[in-house]
Design an enzyme around this catalytic site. Structure first.
Site, PDB file in Angstrom:
ATOM      1  N   TYR A 154      49.189  54.875  23.848  1.00  0.00           N
ATOM      2  CA  TYR A 154      49.514  54.567  22.452  1.00  0.00           C
ATOM      3  C   TYR A 154      50.176  55.782  21.787  1.00  0.00           C
ATOM      4  O   TYR A 154      51.221  55.658  21.139  1.00  0.00           O
ATOM      5  CB  TYR A 154      48.226  54.191  21.721  1.00  0.00           C
ATOM      6  N   LYS A 158      54.021  56.105  20.239  1.00  0.00           N
ATOM      7  CA  LYS A 158      54.317  56.406  18.834  1.00  0.00           C
ATOM      8  C   LYS A 158      55.067  57.738  18.711  1.00  0.00           C
ATOM      9  O   LYS A 158      55.886  57.911  17.809  1.00  0.00           O
ATOM     10  CB  LYS A 158      53.028  56.427  18.010  1.00  0.00           C
TER      11      LYS A 158
HETATM   12  N1  LIG Z   1      45.551  49.440  12.072  1.00  0.00           N
HETATM   13  C1  LIG Z   1      45.791  50.741  12.116  1.00  0.00           C
HETATM   14  O1  LIG Z   1      44.932  51.585  11.815  1.00  0.00           O
HETATM   15  C2  LIG Z   1      47.135  51.239  12.509  1.00  0.00           C
HETATM   16  C3  LIG Z   1      47.370  52.608  12.376  1.00  0.00           C
HETATM   17  C4  LIG Z   1      48.614  53.123  12.720  1.00  0.00           C
HETATM   18  C5  LIG Z   1      49.594  52.277  13.192  1.00  0.00           C
HETATM   19  N2  LIG Z   1      49.350  50.950  13.299  1.00  0.00           N
HETATM   20  C6  LIG Z   1      50.430  50.120  13.826  1.00  0.00           C
HETATM   21  O2  LIG Z   1      50.674  49.038  12.976  1.00  0.00           O
HETATM   22  C7  LIG Z   1      51.182  47.943  13.729  1.00  0.00           C
HETATM   23  C8  LIG Z   1      50.361  46.710  13.426  1.00  0.00           C
HETATM   24  O3  LIG Z   1      49.008  46.994  13.778  1.00  0.00           O
HETATM   25  P1  LIG Z   1      47.769  46.146  13.224  1.00  0.00           P
HETATM   26  O4  LIG Z   1      46.695  47.120  12.942  1.00  0.00           O
HETATM   27  O5  LIG Z   1      48.203  45.191  12.190  1.00  0.00           O
HETATM   28  O6  LIG Z   1      47.384  45.410  14.584  1.00  0.00           O
HETATM   29  P2  LIG Z   1      46.866  43.920  14.894  1.00  0.00           P
HETATM   30  O7  LIG Z   1      46.359  43.991  16.281  1.00  0.00           O
HETATM   31  O8  LIG Z   1      45.980  43.442  13.803  1.00  0.00           O
HETATM   32  O9  LIG Z   1      48.221  43.076  14.831  1.00  0.00           O
HETATM   33  C9  LIG Z   1      49.245  43.291  15.774  1.00  0.00           C
HETATM   34  C10 LIG Z   1      50.060  42.021  15.909  1.00  0.00           C
HETATM   35  O10 LIG Z   1      51.082  42.267  16.899  1.00  0.00           O
HETATM   36  C11 LIG Z   1      51.139  41.136  17.751  1.00  0.00           C
HETATM   37  N3  LIG Z   1      51.669  41.498  19.065  1.00  0.00           N
HETATM   38  C12 LIG Z   1      51.032  42.152  20.068  1.00  0.00           C
HETATM   39  N4  LIG Z   1      51.839  42.261  21.129  1.00  0.00           N
HETATM   40  C13 LIG Z   1      53.004  41.672  20.792  1.00  0.00           C
HETATM   41  C14 LIG Z   1      54.220  41.458  21.476  1.00  0.00           C
HETATM   42  N5  LIG Z   1      54.389  41.864  22.749  1.00  0.00           N
HETATM   43  N6  LIG Z   1      55.239  40.816  20.825  1.00  0.00           N
HETATM   44  C15 LIG Z   1      55.057  40.374  19.558  1.00  0.00           C
HETATM   45  N7  LIG Z   1      53.918  40.524  18.867  1.00  0.00           N
HETATM   46  C16 LIG Z   1      52.902  41.179  19.476  1.00  0.00           C
HETATM   47  C17 LIG Z   1      49.695  40.639  17.834  1.00  0.00           C
HETATM   48  O11 LIG Z   1      49.611  39.292  18.297  1.00  0.00           O
HETATM   49  C18 LIG Z   1      49.229  40.831  16.400  1.00  0.00           C
HETATM   50  O12 LIG Z   1      49.497  39.700  15.603  1.00  0.00           O
HETATM   51  C19 LIG Z   1      51.136  48.380  15.201  1.00  0.00           C
HETATM   52  O13 LIG Z   1      52.395  48.857  15.603  1.00  0.00           O
HETATM   53  C20 LIG Z   1      50.143  49.509  15.171  1.00  0.00           C
HETATM   54  O14 LIG Z   1      50.349  50.425  16.220  1.00  0.00           O
HETATM   55  C21 LIG Z   1      48.142  50.408  12.991  1.00  0.00           C
END
Ligand SMILES: NC(=O)c1ccc[n+]([C@@H]2O[C@H](COP(=O)([O-])OP(=O)(O)OC[C@H]3O[C@@H](n4cnc5c(N)ncnc54)[C@H](O)[C@@H]3O)[C@@H](O)[C@H]2O)c1
Length: 259
Positions: A154, A158
């Site tokens: 991960y 990033k």
């Molecule tokens: N939640 C956090 O603390 C956090 C922190 C930093 C970055 N992020 C980033 O934010 C983004 C969203 O994260 P989140 O927390 O909402 O996660 P989440 O797991 O709640 O949602 C992620 C979504 O992406 C979809 N997904 C997964 N693989 C996929 C693919 N191959 N093609 C299309 N869709 C796909 C999933 O089905 C899901 O709906 C991600 O890139 C994550 O790395 C999240």
């Protein structure tokens, strides 16, 4: 409204931060196409978001170029153009660095980094074809800079996204396309529940490094995305903005007793 009548595409928008971005854009008068690999989740998200006149869905896997191209093509077919692309889809897997298989490495890099790269390419080609201008937002993370050993793939993905954002920003500036990234800290979504808050001890460890003393809400990331997508951010390109409750500036820990 500053984003009124713009057209946006968002990947990974069936839940979490992507869905919050869709809600924020719809509230701001944007026409939105949401995409996700989870077909049922996407249908449920569309029902929850409402606004059928301004919202379309496309099932797709960002690790496949053809699916990302299809998302952009749907925005053009349904709403005539593409102004904003949010490369949000991402996955995290906990794994000891010595145990990561080639397949796991390819899966995470394929979704988080290659998928975002496909999104940058597909969106930029369309934006150039319609005369230039537009904003591409990549969903990065504090893990672009920080190292959690259990999340090696991960963090690598990033970290790569940071450079994807920088390189694309320079390459696309002549076309008046801005490319930016948002790097959240710990946001309360399913991803955090499954891969970060794996125990109460893990949650307290994260809070001990979070001056704000709480996890962020998806809407607090969506509001940063909306700002960056608007002309209020017209002189920002190539940068990653970190809504992280103070995580990155902390060279210390904070008490968590009552949190
Ligand atoms: N939640 C956090 O603390 C956090 C922190 C930093 C970055 N992020 C980033 O934010 C983004 C969203 O994260 P989140 O927390 O909402 O996660 P989440 O797991 O709640 O949602 C992620 C979504 O992406 C979809 N997904 C997964 N693989 C996929 C693919 N191959 N093609 C299309 N869709 C796909 C999933 O089905 C899901 O709906 C991600 O890139 C994550 O790395 C999240």
């Amino acid at each position: 409204m500053k984003l009124s009548d713009k057209v946006a595409a968002i990947t990974g928008a069936a839940r979490g931060i992507g869905k919050a971005c869709a809600k924020r854009f719809l509230d701001d008068g944007v026409k939105v196409v949401i995409s996700d690999v989870d077909a049922d989740g996407l249908t449920a998200a569309a029902a929850e978001l409402g606004r059928p006149e301004a919202l379309r869905t496309v099932v797709g896997n960002v690790a496949k170029r053809v699916d990302v191209d299809q998302l952009v093509a749907t925005a053009v077919k349904e709403f005539g153009r593409l102004d904003i692309m949010v490369n949000n889809a991402g996955v995290a897997r906990n794994r000891d660095i010595l145990e990561i298989t080639e397949e796991e490495f390819d899966e995470i890099i394929g979704i988080n980094l290659k998928g975002a790269f496909f999104g940058v390419q597909a969106a930029a080609k369309q934006m150039i074809a319609q005369g230039g201008g537009g904003v591409i937002v990549n969903m990065s993370s504090v893990n672009a800079l920080l190292a959690i050993p259990a999340l090696a793939t991960y963090a690598m993905s990033k970290g790569g996204m940071k450079q994807l954002t920088s390189v694309a920003a320079v390459a696309l500036a002549p076309h008046n396309i801005r490319v930016v990234a948002v790097g959240p800290g710990t946001i309360l979504t399913d991803m955090v529940a499954s891969s970060i808050y794996t125990s109460e001890e893990a949650r307290k460890t994260v809070m001990s490094r979070t001056p704000a003393g709480r996890g962020g809400e998806p809407s607090e990331v969506a509001s940063v995305v909306a700002f960056l997508a608007s002309d209020d951010a017209s002189y920002i390109t190539g940068q990653t903005i970190y809504p992280d409750g103070g995580r990155l500036i902390l060279n210390y820990t904070v008490p968590v007793k009552d949190k």
